[in-house]
Write a protein that holds these residues in place. Structure first.
Motif: not given
Length: 279
Positions: A201-202, A208, A204-206, A179, A214, A182, A210-211
């Motif tokens: 949100a974007a 891997g 966090a998705a980029a 993590d 992050l 990430r 969740n919000t």
């Protein structure tokens, strides 16, 4: 060193005390806890403590800082090691039982308005130990001494509460090594895209995550929120652009993702000068 000092001001009650505590028989001593926050910096010695409604027994050895929060009717017990006297500095910040802290006046409202007791303790930071030592060498007398002791009490309270809360936040989250990598990637993305950064949100998705992971992980790993980091990075880049003469104010604002009007306001707030002062 023995010191007793009470001060009334921004915090409704503030008590400062220091000294040496001896319990040759090693007996448990009962204590009625006041409503609020108590900081005890154990400089030397060891003790055991129990607080009703706060789990089991705590074993504390100096140099350690303890932050105790309690409602008005909480009770505790303590036992000092018979082998070595306990040298301590204590600051208590609280309000009268039944009264409500005033958020407009009281910087510790969130700590004082507790409905159950808690005790947190960690190794005392060197800066906090140094503050406690300064109480022994107060150079003032009279009103100046009162101000000096009041200021030191507030400093001790601030250092202790911050140290315990930051440590608690990091220990609660405990990001894994994966993590953390990430989170570093998320930070790099923000730095690469200052002019048009992704939303939470974007982002966090980029990477891997969740919000929630992050936002909490970013705070724990880097000591700041995602939004605060992004704004600071944008303003530093804008400062670099302006001071190098590479752009005018409008161009610098657009390159880091701000409208010129808003940019001038946040730039002045951050650096204390207008962007035009760098041209």
């Amino acid at each position: 060193m023995t010191l007793e000092h009470r001060w009334t001001g921004a915090i409704s009650q503030l008590d400062l005390a220091s000294g040496v505590l001896r319990q040759p028989d090693g007996d448990w001593v009962d204590e009625q806890l006041h409503h609020g926050t108590k900081v005890v910096v154990v400089l030397r010695g060891a003790m055991r403590a129990r607080i009703d409604g706060c789990g089991g027994e705590f074993r504390i050895a100096g140099p350690t800082v303890c932050v105790i929060r309690s409602p008005a009717d909480a009770c505790g017990r303590q036992m000092v090691s018979a082998d070595e006297p306990l040298q301590y500095v204590m600051v208590k910040a609280g309000c009268e039982p039944g009264s409500k802290p005033d958020p407009a006046r009281d910087p510790l409202t969130s700590l004082l308005s507790t409905d159950r007791p808690s005790l947190q303790h960690i190794a005392a930071p060197r800066a906090l130990q140094a503050l406690c030592t300064q109480l022994e060498v107060c150079p003032f007398v009279g009103a100046a001494r009162e101000l000096f002791l009041s200021a030191k009490a507030l400093e001790i309270l601030a250092w202790a509460c911050e140290a315990v809360e930051i440590t608690s936040a990091v220990e609660t989250l405990r990001p894994s090594l994966a993590d953390i990598e990430r989170l570093k990637k998320a930070r790099a993305i923000l730095l690469e895209r200052l002019g048009a950064p992704p939303n939470l949100a974007a982002l966090a998705a980029a990477v891997g995550l969740n919000t929630r992971k992050l936002t909490d992980g970013f705070q724990a790993a880097f000591g700041t929120t995602v939004n605060d980091f992004l704004q600071d990075a944008r303003l530093k880049e804008a400062y670099r652009l302006l001071s190098s003469g590479a752009t005018n104010v409008s161009e610098a604002a657009h390159r880091v993702g701000y409208t010129p009007a808003y940019f001038s306001a946040v730039f002045r707030k951050r650096f204390g000068i207008s962007p035009r002062d760098l041209l």
